[in-house]
Design a protein around this motif. Structure first.
Motif, PDB file in Angstrom:
ATOM      1  N   ARG A  45       0.820  -1.215   0.000  1.00 44.33           N
ATOM      2  CA  ARG A  45       0.000   0.000   0.000  1.00 44.33           C
ATOM      3  C   ARG A  45       0.853   1.264   0.000  1.00 44.33           C
ATOM      4  O   ARG A  45       0.406   2.321  -0.397  1.00 44.33           O
ATOM      5  CB  ARG A  45      -0.948  -0.008   1.202  1.00 44.33           C
ATOM      6  CG  ARG A  45      -1.967  -1.121   1.108  1.00 44.33           C
ATOM      7  CD  ARG A  45      -2.966  -1.073   2.246  1.00 44.33           C
ATOM      8  NE  ARG A  45      -3.684  -2.346   2.354  1.00 44.33           N
ATOM      9  CZ  ARG A  45      -3.748  -3.065   3.454  1.00 44.33           C
ATOM     10  NH1 ARG A  45      -3.168  -2.655   4.559  1.00 44.33           N
ATOM     11  NH2 ARG A  45      -4.418  -4.198   3.463  1.00 44.33           N
ATOM     12  N   ARG A  46       2.104   1.161   0.494  1.00 45.21           N
ATOM     13  CA  ARG A  46       2.994   2.309   0.419  1.00 45.21           C
ATOM     14  C   ARG A  46       3.346   2.639  -1.025  1.00 45.21           C
ATOM     15  O   ARG A  46       3.561   3.779  -1.394  1.00 45.21           O
ATOM     16  CB  ARG A  46       4.281   2.033   1.198  1.00 45.21           C
ATOM     17  CG  ARG A  46       4.053   2.231   2.660  1.00 45.21           C
ATOM     18  CD  ARG A  46       5.340   2.218   3.442  1.00 45.21           C
ATOM     19  NE  ARG A  46       4.968   2.212   4.850  1.00 45.21           N
ATOM     20  CZ  ARG A  46       5.779   1.904   5.829  1.00 45.21           C
ATOM     21  NH1 ARG A  46       7.034   1.584   5.570  1.00 45.21           N
ATOM     22  NH2 ARG A  46       5.360   1.920   7.068  1.00 45.21           N
TER      23      ARG A  46
ATOM     24  N   MET B 224      -4.081   5.221  -2.795  1.00 53.35           N
ATOM     25  CA  MET B 224      -5.498   5.139  -3.154  1.00 53.35           C
ATOM     26  C   MET B 224      -6.232   6.411  -2.762  1.00 53.35           C
ATOM     27  O   MET B 224      -5.976   6.996  -1.714  1.00 53.35           O
ATOM     28  CB  MET B 224      -6.127   3.945  -2.440  1.00 53.35           C
ATOM     29  CG  MET B 224      -7.547   3.669  -2.883  1.00 53.35           C
ATOM     30  SD  MET B 224      -8.014   1.992  -2.406  1.00 53.35           S
ATOM     31  CE  MET B 224      -9.277   1.652  -3.596  1.00 53.35           C
TER      32      MET B 224
ATOM     33  N   PHE C 102     -10.260   7.795  -2.408  1.00 50.21           N
ATOM     34  CA  PHE C 102     -11.570   7.165  -2.271  1.00 50.21           C
ATOM     35  C   PHE C 102     -12.684   8.011  -2.870  1.00 50.21           C
ATOM     36  O   PHE C 102     -12.509   9.172  -3.211  1.00 50.21           O
ATOM     37  CB  PHE C 102     -11.852   6.894  -0.795  1.00 50.21           C
ATOM     38  CG  PHE C 102     -10.897   5.914  -0.195  1.00 50.21           C
ATOM     39  CD1 PHE C 102     -11.232   4.582  -0.083  1.00 50.21           C
ATOM     40  CD2 PHE C 102      -9.645   6.320   0.243  1.00 50.21           C
ATOM     41  CE1 PHE C 102     -10.346   3.677   0.468  1.00 50.21           C
ATOM     42  CE2 PHE C 102      -8.751   5.424   0.788  1.00 50.21           C
ATOM     43  CZ  PHE C 102      -9.104   4.088   0.899  1.00 50.21           C
TER      44      PHE C 102
ATOM     45  N   ASN D 131     -11.907  11.748   2.373  1.00 49.97           N
ATOM     46  CA  ASN D 131     -11.843  11.271   3.754  1.00 49.97           C
ATOM     47  C   ASN D 131     -10.611  11.772   4.497  1.00 49.97           C
ATOM     48  O   ASN D 131      -9.781  10.990   4.932  1.00 49.97           O
ATOM     49  CB  ASN D 131     -11.910   9.743   3.804  1.00 49.97           C
ATOM     50  CG  ASN D 131     -10.835   9.082   2.968  1.00 49.97           C
ATOM     51  OD1 ASN D 131     -10.065   9.770   2.296  1.00 49.97           O
ATOM     52  ND2 ASN D 131     -10.744   7.778   3.016  1.00 49.97           N
ATOM     53  N   PRO D 132     -10.494  13.105   4.617  1.00 46.47           N
ATOM     54  CA  PRO D 132      -9.378  13.617   5.413  1.00 46.47           C
ATOM     55  C   PRO D 132      -9.536  13.208   6.867  1.00 46.47           C
ATOM     56  O   PRO D 132     -10.653  12.960   7.322  1.00 46.47           O
ATOM     57  CB  PRO D 132      -9.500  15.128   5.276  1.00 46.47           C
ATOM     58  CG  PRO D 132     -10.927  15.374   4.954  1.00 46.47           C
ATOM     59  CD  PRO D 132     -11.403  14.182   4.194  1.00 46.47           C
ATOM     60  N   PHE D 133      -8.418  13.108   7.595  1.00 44.38           N
ATOM     61  CA  PHE D 133      -8.496  12.872   9.037  1.00 44.38           C
ATOM     62  C   PHE D 133      -8.880  14.174   9.721  1.00 44.38           C
ATOM     63  O   PHE D 133      -8.582  15.254   9.217  1.00 44.38           O
ATOM     64  CB  PHE D 133      -7.136  12.429   9.571  1.00 44.38           C
ATOM     65  CG  PHE D 133      -6.626  11.173   8.942  1.00 44.38           C
ATOM     66  CD1 PHE D 133      -7.369  10.008   8.996  1.00 44.38           C
ATOM     67  CD2 PHE D 133      -5.400  11.150   8.306  1.00 44.38           C
ATOM     68  CE1 PHE D 133      -6.885   8.841   8.417  1.00 44.38           C
ATOM     69  CE2 PHE D 133      -4.917   9.988   7.727  1.00 44.38           C
ATOM     70  CZ  PHE D 133      -5.667   8.833   7.775  1.00 44.38           C
TER      71      PHE D 133
ATOM     72  N   TYR E 296       1.113  12.573   7.856  1.00 44.58           N
ATOM     73  CA  TYR E 296       0.752  11.383   8.629  1.00 44.58           C
ATOM     74  C   TYR E 296       1.464  10.118   8.130  1.00 44.58           C
ATOM     75  O   TYR E 296       2.141   9.429   8.897  1.00 44.58           O
ATOM     76  CB  TYR E 296      -0.770  11.208   8.578  1.00 44.58           C
ATOM     77  CG  TYR E 296      -1.272   9.918   9.165  1.00 44.58           C
ATOM     78  CD1 TYR E 296      -1.376   9.759  10.541  1.00 44.58           C
ATOM     79  CD2 TYR E 296      -1.630   8.843   8.347  1.00 44.58           C
ATOM     80  CE1 TYR E 296      -1.836   8.569  11.073  1.00 44.58           C
ATOM     81  CE2 TYR E 296      -2.082   7.660   8.883  1.00 44.58           C
ATOM     82  CZ  TYR E 296      -2.187   7.526  10.245  1.00 44.58           C
ATOM     83  OH  TYR E 296      -2.638   6.347  10.777  1.00 44.58           O
ATOM     84  N   GLY E 297       1.326   9.853   6.821  1.00 44.85           N
ATOM     85  CA  GLY E 297       1.928   8.637   6.272  1.00 44.85           C
ATOM     86  C   GLY E 297       3.449   8.661   6.313  1.00 44.85           C
ATOM     87  O   GLY E 297       4.083   7.743   6.856  1.00 44.85           O
TER      88      GLY E 297
ATOM     89  N   ARG F 273      -2.220  13.879  -0.070  1.00 40.76           N
ATOM     90  CA  ARG F 273      -1.811  12.995   1.012  1.00 40.76           C
ATOM     91  C   ARG F 273      -1.292  11.671   0.449  1.00 40.76           C
ATOM     92  O   ARG F 273      -0.293  11.128   0.931  1.00 40.76           O
ATOM     93  CB  ARG F 273      -3.025  12.745   1.915  1.00 40.76           C
ATOM     94  CG  ARG F 273      -2.735  11.948   3.154  1.00 40.76           C
ATOM     95  CD  ARG F 273      -3.952  11.867   4.032  1.00 40.76           C
ATOM     96  NE  ARG F 273      -5.040  11.125   3.380  1.00 40.76           N
ATOM     97  CZ  ARG F 273      -6.246  10.957   3.908  1.00 40.76           C
ATOM     98  NH1 ARG F 273      -6.526  11.480   5.082  1.00 40.76           N
ATOM     99  NH2 ARG F 273      -7.167  10.294   3.266  1.00 40.76           N
ATOM    100  N   ALA F 274      -1.975  11.174  -0.580  1.00 38.65           N
ATOM    101  CA  ALA F 274      -1.522   9.935  -1.203  1.00 38.65           C
ATOM    102  C   ALA F 274      -0.195  10.151  -1.924  1.00 38.65           C
ATOM    103  O   ALA F 274       0.703   9.315  -1.862  1.00 38.65           O
ATOM    104  CB  ALA F 274      -2.581   9.414  -2.172  1.00 38.65           C
TER     105      ALA F 274
ATOM    106  N   MET G 173       3.307  10.005  -0.130  1.00 39.65           N
ATOM    107  CA  MET G 173       3.968   8.719   0.104  1.00 39.65           C
ATOM    108  C   MET G 173       4.858   8.331  -1.078  1.00 39.65           C
ATOM    109  O   MET G 173       5.497   7.286  -1.065  1.00 39.65           O
ATOM    110  CB  MET G 173       2.930   7.610   0.323  1.00 39.65           C
ATOM    111  CG  MET G 173       2.159   7.696   1.625  1.00 39.65           C
ATOM    112  SD  MET G 173       3.224   7.720   3.061  1.00 39.65           S
ATOM    113  CE  MET G 173       3.830   6.031   3.057  1.00 39.65           C
TER     114      MET G 173
END
Lengths: 253, 295, 290
Positions: free
Chosen positions: A86-87, A91, A93, A97-99, A109-110, A162-163, A166
């Motif tokens: 997954r790193r 993905m 969505f 869906n932010p934290f 975060y990641g 955010r994705a 990474m």
């Protein structure tokens, strides 16, 4: 010879309990291209997408048969750590869906949990990711504010940033614009075109115009089977199979 | 691989912790039986359960808990008869009828009252209700079945009401709208659509309320009067099982027959409430599986 | 015409039904409101600084209730220290790790059954295990362990609810970033569930503070002049103090004011603690954006 096919699926079958959601899917995804997966609801396109980074592992009572090769290695082999997969394969969505954290913390975060600790590097990474997601100018002065304050379109671009932070090789997008207004949708489509230079993008969409506009390759799914897969232009102008034609001309689905 | 190992280890450890509840349940059974079983060397199980004389300190003592079981059964039944209609109807009031501000206050207040310590209700029954009952009905004592049932009902109502309200609230709006659209009145909609749809939740509420009443100690200890005899009228005193255990354990010599008899009473009480809870669990589970379509 | 009469009959039934519903709501309010008012009115006159800070004197007919307040505080703190870690970890397992199956079903039924065990049975269990078998004697430790086990199901239930309220999308977002499950739980799930877990735990505290039967045989003393110096000492406890004053001894009438005062302190403590939890929860629900 360099193999351009970054992900290959080989005779993949997927089951929810006894129900077979995908049947014998064999598909190659090429580097630096946008591949769209289309088809009516329940056809298995989202299921396939979530198979590619093992998100379906999270659902109880499911199992996979066949192989999903990422850079030649089967990600369902027993010695593979899904976290590592997954790193490399990010993905985005359907619903943003932010934290419930600050914009800055959402993006770091990641990377932080992957071991990046240096503040200056993190700041650079945040700026870079937000610029890539064309959000930087809108949020550069409010990085400390909660991500929940942003509009839906901004939240979705934040999730993309955010994705990207990474530094994945592949970006999976599950109907990323279905919860957004037309202007935000246009921005994200434009963004996808830019991102293709650096990333391989696989996108599930309900919207056929969107698939036609942004993708290079298109796969049409129906009842868990891959019906037709070829260049987008061909699919939308002269498909080989009657079902595909019926679907894209709006005769069913 | 190390991360995978760590994840597996964490899962295992957490699993062990989750099993603690089961372990405790097992320990409860073990220790109740360990301290309770010896009484059956003195009396048979049948004599113990069905014997009508409870004279643990006499010489020779008699260990028949039938009057205690009857006492528990009577106060629980009567309090249920009072608490269920009041609890369910007030849940209907809060969920369907009350104006919005009342609703917003009533819900937390009921929850708050469910937390009222039972010793407080026992005290109230003793100091206020008992003298009033005694004077009004010219009784030898106000500490009796009626008093205990009323106070137990008062204790159980908030629990019943709160769970029943949750169940009513969870009924989908579409059901109501469909009913209204077919020309039903508000009360018809409530009685024929909403309450039936919420029936599994309401039954769970009732069973849990009853389980709470049968196991409640302080109220019956303080207001049931304490007579270990089969009652003849509603104004007679009784000695429900929890009251008997609480009142006598302090005086029973360590590991005497009396001490073991009280633990054995605890076993009976435990098994009774266990049965209630398993039924409640079964009811809520069964309804969830079949859905409200079967109603 | 037939339709007309039947409408009138239907509205008549409606009136009767609503009347019943309103009547029960009113009765309930009157009974419980009256009870609280009665306690408040009778207890308020007794409350004073001395009542809260002095020990009882003259064979408990005079003086204050400080040792009982302190004892309840110790027992409750001990109970929460036992139940909170156990409860949270159990709930995390049940919501985050467990796959639906017979084993989880057994655990859930076990938790439900534990929740339904009568408090007096917990008392017997505490007596059998902690006081007798482990030979702790009647003391704070035995009482706190017993109360901790008593509120464990409450804590598990509250924690599970709070964990389930964390949107699944948060977990997916974190996992899709290549973050491990454990880190996702620690960084995303638990912080978002924590306020809910804590309010649930506060309700557990209220429950532990008000229980009498479980501490009767495991911790509570009729009267102790000295304050506890270790967890192996007996303590007085507010609910037990009320019970003792109201039912035992020769001064039942004479100590009535003290009984009312103690009741008011106990009710104030329990309902106050519960109220805090409920207020926190409702403000949190309003603020939540997801």
């Amino acid at each position: 010879m360099e193999d351009n096919r970054v992900i290959k699926t080989k005779d993949v079958n997927f089951f929810y309990g006894k129900f077979r959601a995908l049947t014998d899917i064999s598909m190659d995804f090429e580097k630096h291209r946008v591949t769209a997966l289309i088809g009516p609801s329940g056809c298995g396109k989202s299921t396939l997408l979530r198979l590619l980074n093992r998100m379906n592992d999270l659902i109880d009572g499911t199992h996979v048969e066949g192989e999903v090769l990422f850079e030649g290695k089967n990600i369902y082999a027993p010695d593979v750590d899904p976290v590592e997969v997954r790193r490399r394969i990010g993905m985005v969505f359907q619903k943003p869906n932010p934290f419930p954290k600050s914009i800055f913390d959402n993006i770091t975060y990641g990377p932080k949990l992957a071991g990046l600790g240096d503040r200056i590097e993190l700041e650079a990474l945040v700026e870079q990711s937000l610029r890539q997601a064309v959000l930087w100018d809108e949020v550069k002065d409010i990085l400390g504010q909660s991500a929940m304050m942003l509009s839906g379109g901004q939240q979705q671009r934040l999730c993309i940033a955010r994705a990207l932070a990474m530094k994945p090789d592949v970006l999976l997008m599950d109907e990323p614009t279905s919860a957004l207004d037309p202007i935000s949708t246009a921005k994200i489509e434009e963004l996808i075109q830019d991102l293709k230079k650096d990333y391989t993008i696989i996108i599930v969409t309900h919207n056929m115009q969107q698939a036609a506009r942004i993708s290079d390759m298109t796969g049409f799914f129906y009842l868990g089977k891959l019906i037709e897969y070829s260049a987008t232009e061909k699919i939308f102008t002269r498909p080989d199979i009657k079902q595909t034609e019926d679907y894209i001309t709006g005769r069913f689905g | 691989m190390t991360r995978k190992l760590k994840e597996i280890l964490i899962r295992r450890i957490f699993f062990l912790f989750a099993c603690v509840s089961i372990l405790i349940l097992g320990l409860i059974v073990t220790f109740l039986f360990r301290e309770g079983i010896p009484i059956f060397r003195v009396v048979s199980v049948k004599e113990f359960l069905l014997g009508s004389e409870w004279y643990p300190t006499f010489d020779p003592p008699a260990f028949g808990i039938w009057p205690l079981i009857v006492g528990s059964f009577i106060v629980t039944s009567f309090s249920t008869l009072i608490a269920v209609p009041l609890g369910v109807l007030s849940a209907v009031y809060i969920s369907e009828i009350a104006p919005r501000p009342v609703k917003e206050i009533a819900k937390p207040v009921i929850e708050l009252l469910a937390g009222l310590p039972s010793v407080v209700l026992g005290f109230f029954g003793m100091v206020v209700l008992a003298p009033w009952l005694q004077d009004t009905f010219d009784l030898p004592t106000g500490l009796n079945i009626v008093n205990a049932s009323l106070m137990l009902a008062l204790m159980a109502i908030p629990t019943i009401s709160s769970i029943a309200e949750d169940a009513l609230y969870a009924v989908p709006r579409e059901f109501k709208e469909a009913s209204y659209a077919l020309g039903a009145t508000k009360s018809e909609t409530i009685l024929k659509v909403i309450v039936p749809s919420a029936l599994s939740g309401i039954s769970t509420a009732v069973i849990l309320g009853m389980a709470r009443a049968i196991g409640e100690t302080m109220v019956v200890l303080m207001v049931a009067g304490g007579a270990a005899a089969i009652p003849e009228s509603l104004f007679d005193s009784v000695r429900p099982m929890p009251a008997s255990i609480a009142a006598e354990m302090g005086e029973a010599p360590f590991r005497s027959d009396h001490y073991h008899a009280l633990f054995a009473t605890g076993i009976v009480l435990f098994l009774l409430t266990l049965a209630f809870n398993l039924i409640a669990d079964y009811v809520s589970h069964k309804f969830r599986e079949t859905g409200s379509g079967t109603l | 015409m037939a339709l007309q009469t039947s409408m009138r009959w239907r509205y008549f039934k409606e009136g009767v039904f609503f009347g019943l519903v309103r009547l029960s709501a009113f009765l309930l309010t009157a009974a419980l409101g009256g009870l609280l008012l009665y306690i408040f009115v009778n207890g308020l006159g007794v409350l004073s600084w001395d009542f809260l800070t002095l020990p009882p004197t003259d064979s408990m007919t005079k003086g204050g209730i400080m040792p009982a307040i302190l004892g309840t505080l110790y027992l409750t703190t001990g109970a929460i220290l036992v139940a909170l870690p156990l409860g949270i970890v159990s709930a995390v397992y049940l919501t985050e790790y467990a796959k639906q199956g017979p084993l989880v079903r057994v655990i859930r039924v076990g938790v439900n059954c534990l929740a339904g065990v009568p408090s007096i049975v917990f008392g017997l269990f505490g007596l059998g295990l902690f006081v007798v078998f482990l030979q702790f004697g009647s003391c704070i430790l035995s009482g706190a362990l017993t109360l901790g086990i008593l509120i464990l199901p409450t804590i598990i239930g509250a924690s599970e609810e709070a964990l389930k309220a964390v949107p699944q999308t948060f977990r997916e977002a974190s996992l899709a970033l290549g973050v491990s499950k454990w880190q996702t739980i620690v960084r995303i799930v638990l912080p978002n569930a924590l306020p809910g877990i804590l309010t649930g735990s506060i309700l557990g505290i209220g429950r532990a503070a008000g229980e009498t039967a479980p501490v009767m045989f495991t911790a509570a003393a009729f009267y102790t002049a000295k304050l506890p110096s270790s967890i192996f000492d007996e303590v007085m406890a507010l609910p037990f103090h009320i019970y003792v004053l109201a039912t035992a001894g020769t001064h039942i009438e004479a100590t009535r004011p003290i009984q009312f005062g103690t009741i008011l302190v106990l009710v104030g403590l329990v309902l106050g603690v519960d109220l805090i939890a409920i207020v926190i929860r409702s403000t949190m629900r309003k603020r939540k954006r997801w």
